[in-house]
Write a protein that holds these residues in place. Structure first.
Motif, short mmCIF file in Angstrom:
data_model
loop_
_atom_site.label_atom_id
_atom_site.label_comp_id
_atom_site.label_asym_id
_atom_site.label_seq_id
_atom_site.Cartn_x
_atom_site.Cartn_y
_atom_site.Cartn_z
N GLY A 21 2.90 7.34 -1.77
CA GLY A 21 4.39 6.94 -1.55
C GLY A 21 4.52 5.92 -0.02
O GLY A 21 3.23 5.75 0.37
N PRO A 22 5.34 5.63 0.41
CA PRO A 22 5.24 4.85 1.65
C PRO A 22 4.85 5.61 2.85
O PRO A 22 4.90 6.79 2.85
CB PRO A 22 6.98 4.45 1.87
N PRO A 23 4.43 4.98 4.09
CA PRO A 23 3.69 5.39 5.19
C PRO A 23 4.69 6.56 5.82
O PRO A 23 4.43 7.63 6.49
CB PRO A 23 3.45 4.45 6.04
N ASP A 24 6.04 6.17 5.86
CA ASP A 24 7.01 7.03 6.72
C ASP A 24 7.03 8.33 6.03
O ASP A 24 7.31 9.39 6.86
CB ASP A 24 8.46 6.56 6.52
N ARG A 25 6.90 8.69 4.49
CA ARG A 25 6.97 9.90 4.04
C ARG A 25 5.96 10.83 4.51
O ARG A 25 6.05 12.02 4.76
CB ARG A 25 7.17 9.85 2.48
N LEU A 26 4.60 10.06 4.87
CA LEU A 26 3.50 10.91 5.13
C LEU A 26 3.73 11.42 6.75
O LEU A 26 3.43 12.56 7.01
CB LEU A 26 2.09 10.14 5.23
N HIS A 27 4.49 10.62 7.36
CA HIS A 27 4.87 10.90 8.78
C HIS A 27 5.76 12.05 8.69
O HIS A 27 5.70 13.08 9.70
CB HIS A 27 5.40 9.60 9.54
N ILE A 74 0.77 -1.23 0.05
CA ILE A 74 -0.34 -0.06 -0.06
C ILE A 74 0.84 1.41 0.16
O ILE A 74 1.77 1.23 0.74
CB ILE A 74 -0.97 0.13 1.34
N GLU A 75 0.64 2.18 -0.88
CA GLU A 75 1.14 3.42 -0.84
C GLU A 75 0.12 4.59 -0.46
O GLU A 75 -1.23 4.11 -0.63
CB GLU A 75 1.56 3.71 -2.15
N TYR A 76 0.27 5.72 0.22
CA TYR A 76 -0.34 6.79 0.66
C TYR A 76 -0.20 7.99 0.30
O TYR A 76 1.07 8.43 -0.13
CB TYR A 76 0.10 6.62 2.23
N GLN A 77 -1.45 8.71 -0.03
CA GLN A 77 -1.13 10.18 -0.67
C GLN A 77 -1.80 10.93 0.33
O GLN A 77 -3.22 10.89 0.72
CB GLN A 77 -2.13 10.14 -1.97
N PRO A 78 -1.27 12.12 0.70
CA PRO A 78 -1.48 12.77 1.94
C PRO A 78 -2.98 13.76 1.25
O PRO A 78 -3.02 13.97 0.16
CB PRO A 78 -0.46 13.89 2.02
N LEU A 79 -3.68 13.84 2.20
CA LEU A 79 -4.90 14.90 2.30
C LEU A 79 -4.47 15.98 3.22
O LEU A 79 -4.25 15.88 4.26
CB LEU A 79 -6.21 14.14 2.93
N GLY A 121 -4.39 13.59 6.92
CA GLY A 121 -4.70 12.24 6.75
C GLY A 121 -4.05 11.66 5.35
O GLY A 121 -3.34 12.47 4.79
N ALA A 122 -4.33 10.61 4.78
CA ALA A 122 -4.00 10.10 3.72
C ALA A 122 -5.10 8.86 2.94
O ALA A 122 -5.90 8.10 3.71
CB ALA A 122 -2.61 9.32 3.86
N GLU A 123 -4.80 8.90 1.73
CA GLU A 123 -5.79 7.76 1.14
C GLU A 123 -4.78 6.66 0.74
O GLU A 123 -3.75 6.76 0.30
CB GLU A 123 -6.31 8.30 -0.38
N ALA A 124 -5.28 5.51 1.16
CA ALA A 124 -4.59 4.32 0.96
C ALA A 124 -4.78 3.83 -0.56
O ALA A 124 -6.00 3.56 -0.87
CB ALA A 124 -5.21 3.05 1.83
N LEU A 125 -3.63 3.63 -1.20
CA LEU A 125 -3.59 3.15 -2.58
C LEU A 125 -2.76 1.78 -2.64
O LEU A 125 -1.70 1.55 -2.57
CB LEU A 125 -3.30 3.93 -3.49
N VAL A 126 -3.72 0.72 -2.97
CA VAL A 126 -3.06 -0.68 -3.01
C VAL A 126 -2.19 -0.82 -4.50
O VAL A 126 -2.73 -0.30 -5.33
CB VAL A 126 -4.08 -1.62 -3.13
N ARG A 127 -1.28 -1.35 -4.28
CA ARG A 127 -0.31 -1.76 -5.58
C ARG A 127 -0.11 -3.22 -5.57
O ARG A 127 0.10 -3.81 -4.57
CB ARG A 127 1.03 -0.97 -5.29
N TRP A 128 0.39 -3.86 -6.55
CA TRP A 128 0.68 -5.12 -6.76
C TRP A 128 2.01 -5.26 -7.39
O TRP A 128 2.41 -4.82 -8.42
CB TRP A 128 -0.30 -5.98 -7.79
N LEU A 129 3.12 -5.71 -6.58
CA LEU A 129 4.39 -6.03 -7.01
C LEU A 129 4.40 -7.54 -7.67
O LEU A 129 4.62 -8.32 -7.22
CB LEU A 129 5.43 -6.16 -6.11
N HIS A 130 4.14 -7.65 -9.13
CA HIS A 130 4.24 -8.76 -9.74
C HIS A 130 5.39 -9.10 -10.13
O HIS A 130 6.26 -8.51 -10.49
CB HIS A 130 3.41 -8.47 -11.20
N PRO A 131 5.54 -10.64 -10.10
CA PRO A 131 7.11 -11.18 -10.38
C PRO A 131 7.51 -10.87 -11.85
O PRO A 131 8.61 -10.92 -11.87
CB PRO A 131 6.71 -12.75 -9.98
#
Length: 714
Positions: free
Chosen positions: A699-705, A469-474, A484-494
């Motif tokens: 991006g990753p959750p730490d960046r939102l922090h 999951i990546e997070y985009q700030p609100l 806050g942030a919106e949770a956006l799911v991603r798929w790391l396909h092999p």
């Protein structure tokens, strides 16, 4: 009327009884019929086990066929009756309580294997007889030459009493003697047979090597040969035989006579042809089936380099509706009529029509001009379907979608790949509205294959932990703080790398995997919201909220409310830390049953956001009954603000929506903010929060922090 047997053993014994009664009258055995039935019972058990085995083993059928020969059931009528009995009763008595079509197909394959085993065992038995006769003939060849040998009586007994046909001729082909079995096989008299010469017995289907082998034998270059050969009887019918010809030499070793031994295989050949036809043709329509079609397609693909092939893959539009409304009997009659029309369309050399199953048909054309002919064939098929089909007084309209594949022979594509391409193209025609044909497109095929691969990989991808999951700030438009942030799911396909939700969310919704995937996203996002709240000073930065998208499929899932409550309680997070986003299109025309779970969540304190607002019909009056607390304007509103000055009409529309939302106590969030000018304009218009690349990409959750800390201290 007697009751049917109950247990499997009773059913098996009943099948053995029917079998023994059918075969016993044509069996040469000293056993009584009950004793013969007990002899067949273990064979019936082997057939029953082979019918219900997970993996089909043809050797079981061949072993049963060979066992019939060992039980003295050597008359061809015994085999014919056995196969009729297996076809009619094996699935009925040994197929279990719910026999299905696969068992009948397996029963047919068992019959084929039994016939093969019977033929092989009978042939081995016959060859053993032939070997005994040949040995006797070799021992008696001095008697034939001199007519005085002391063992002539023994040879004569073998000659006259043999079950196979035997004839003796000189090296010029003049027939000297024939036994009664050979006379019965040809249906002529001994005088008529002796008037013939061996070299007159040619047949149109003789293999090229038959007469070459004969010449080598009479020249003394070969001792014997064995071939399958056809003969014409005096009445014009054809006799098929397994023919063995041996050379007889005199006492000095010089070639003197030829000895021919014939086994009548006519009935067996007809039986094999019948079984072959049943195995390669559709039982309902009489068209070639998938097996025969693949044989023809493989042959077409392996033709010379100057040859081409063309394939039409037809699927009837709306056939399921006809089956469901009028019944399967009417559907079968419709399929028969369609098959007849298609057969009439493929009359040119190199063309064939086959039924693959259900309402799927294929038409194949081959030749140098196949690229042109396949288009004409598809047009003929579409025209043939125009006339309605009359069934039970109803006129049914028949339409079809066709996928066309054509190309050169001798390529690298296998039959399965060609058929897959045609199938994909057919579904492209069907998705475009049907009643049309489309040409194969390699790029479209590749996309469809990739889509199919993603669909099949989805279930295990979640288990393997390939999603993240990546997070985009609100961002609050008034003070620029992160709310806050919106949770956006991603798929790391092999193989394909990182895939966005637009690549796999529709597939997950189609397969139903969106429910477990959505629950996983909600669990991860709520845990992340707890970590953010624990790491922030709420007095300065304010509580951080997580926005999670809710698909229409999740909205109708009965466990939505319970799952949400359990996830919040397990994470120790208050409901006000969660906002569920539902698209406007999912709630257009929603009834009270659909809105009930959203109302329960809203009453708990979970915020409900109406996502992509403005992309649907935007029934503003409908907002009163929706349990939403946030309107999320679609990015199309912000795109018009990229130019300066902004379109005044668009500004008025946004201003009106914001004013209406605030009057209903709804907050307004805007997506797709990419410039500071857009952000300022939206702030002036009264929007509450915004998100977009102007603030941060997902991006990753730490960046939102880190962003939130900057806002809190800056």
């Amino acid at each position: 009327m007697s009751a049917e047997p109950d247990g499997p053993e009773d059913r098996l014994r009943r099948f053995a009884t029917i079998w023994s009664r059918a075969v016993f009258p044509v069996t040469s055995t000293s056993l009584t019929r009950p004793e013969f039935e007990r002899q067949l019972l273990p064979l019936a058990q082997r057939l029953s086990d082979a019918l219900r085995e997970r993996t089909f083993h043809a050797e079981e059928g061949r072993a049963v066929g060979a066992a019939l020969v060992s039980a003295h059931c050597t008359d061809p009528e015994a085999l014919s009756r056995t196969l009729d009995c297996v076809e009619a009763y094996l699935v009925l008595y040994c197929g279990g309580d719910d026999p299905h079509e696969d068992l009948r197909a397996r029963s047919s394959r068992l019959q084929h294997a039994m016939a093969a085993g019977f033929a092989q065992a009978l042939r081995e038995r016959t060859l053993a007889e032939q070997e005994a006769i040949a040995q006797a003939a070799l021992q008696a060849q001095g008697v034939v030459a001199q007519a005085l040998h002391a063992s002539e009586a023994r040879f004569r007994a073998l000659f006259e009493g043999a079950a196979i046909g035997i004839g003796i001729a000189d090296l010029n082909g003049t027939i000297l003697e024939v036994n009664d079995a050979l006379l019965r096989m040809f249906g002529g008299s001994e005088q008529g047979m002796r008037a013939r010469n061996v070299q007159e017995w040619t047949h149109a289907e003789d293999a090229p090597q038959v007469w070459r082998l004969y010449e080598e034998l009479v020249r003394g270059e070969r001792e014997h040969y064995h071939v399958e050969k056809a003969f014409y009887r005096p009445d014009g019918t054809v006799l098929w035989t397994n023919l063995t010809v041996s050379l007889l030499r005199d006492a000095d070793g010089n070639p003197q006579y030829q000895l021919a031994m014939m086994e009548d295989t006519t009935e067996r050949r007809l039986l094999n042809l019948r079984l072959r036809y049943e195995a390669t043709h559709d039982a309902l329509t009489g068209l070639p089936n998938r097996t025969l079609f693949f044989e023809r397609l493989e042959k077409a693909l392996s033709a010379g380099d100057d040859q081409r092939f063309g394939l039409c893959y037809l699927d009837l539009d709306g056939f399921k509706t006809i089956n469901d409304s009028l019944g399967h009997a009417a559907g079968d009659r419709l399929l028969v009529e369609v098959a007849d029309r298609l057969q009439a369309c493929a009359t040119a050399p190199g063309e064939m029509v086959a039924r693959l199953g259900g309402d799927e048909f294929v038409a194949l054309t081959c030749g140098p001009d196949a690229s042109r002919e396949v288009d004409e064939l598809a047009a003929r098929i579409m025209n043939a379907l125009l006339a309605p089909v009359r069934i039970d007084g109803r006129e049914l309209t028949v339409r079809g979608s066709i996928g066309i594949v054509e190309g050169p022979a001798g390529g690298q594509r296998s039959p399965a790949e060609v058929l897959r391409s045609a199938d994909i193209t057919m579904y492209r025609a069907k998705s475009a509205g049907g009643n049309r044909f489309e040409l194969a497109d390699p790029e479209a095929d590749a996309r469809a294959i990739t889509r199919h691969g993603l669909t099949t990989a989805l279930p295990t991808a979640l288990d393997r932990g390939e999603f993240f999951i990546e997070y985009q700030p609100l961002v609050n438009l008034d003070d620029g703080s992160v709310r806050g942030a919106e949770a956006l799911v991603r798929w790391l396909h092999p193989q394909h790398g990182v895939l966005g939700p637009d690549r796999f969310i529709p597939l997950a919704e189609h397969t139903g995997l969106i429910v477990p995937l959505g629950r996983w996203v909600l669990e991860q996002s709520v845990r992340q919201a707890r970590e953010w709240r624990e790491r922030h000073d709420e007095a300065t930065a304010g509580p951080l909220r997580i926005n999670v998208n809710l698909s229409p499929c999740q909205l109708t899932h009965p466990g939505l409310v319970q799952d949400t409550v359990e996830i919040l309680q397990a994470a120790g997070v208050d409901p006000d830390a969660l906002c569920l986003e539902v698209t406007e299109s999912a709630l257009i025309g929603a009834d009270d049953d659909l809105l009930k779970p959203l109302r329960r969540l809203a009453e708990m304190g979970v915020d409900i956001a109406l996502d992509d607002f403005g992309t649907g019909y935007s029934n503003l009056a409908n907002l009163r009954r929706l349990p939403v607390s946030v309107l999320k304007l679609d990015r199309s509103f912000t795109q018009s603000m990229q130019q300066f000055p902004a379109d005044p009409v668009d500004l008025k529309i946004v201003e009106g929506i914001v004013s209406l939302a605030h009057s209903l106590d709804l907050a307004v969030t805007v997506e797709g903010v990419e410039t500071g000018a857009q952000a300022e304009q939206l702030r002036i218009l009264g929007c509450d929060t915004a998100q977009g690349w102007y603030y941060a990409r997902p991006g990753p959750p730490d960046r939102l922090h880190e962003l939130a800390l900057v806002d809190a201290t800056g």
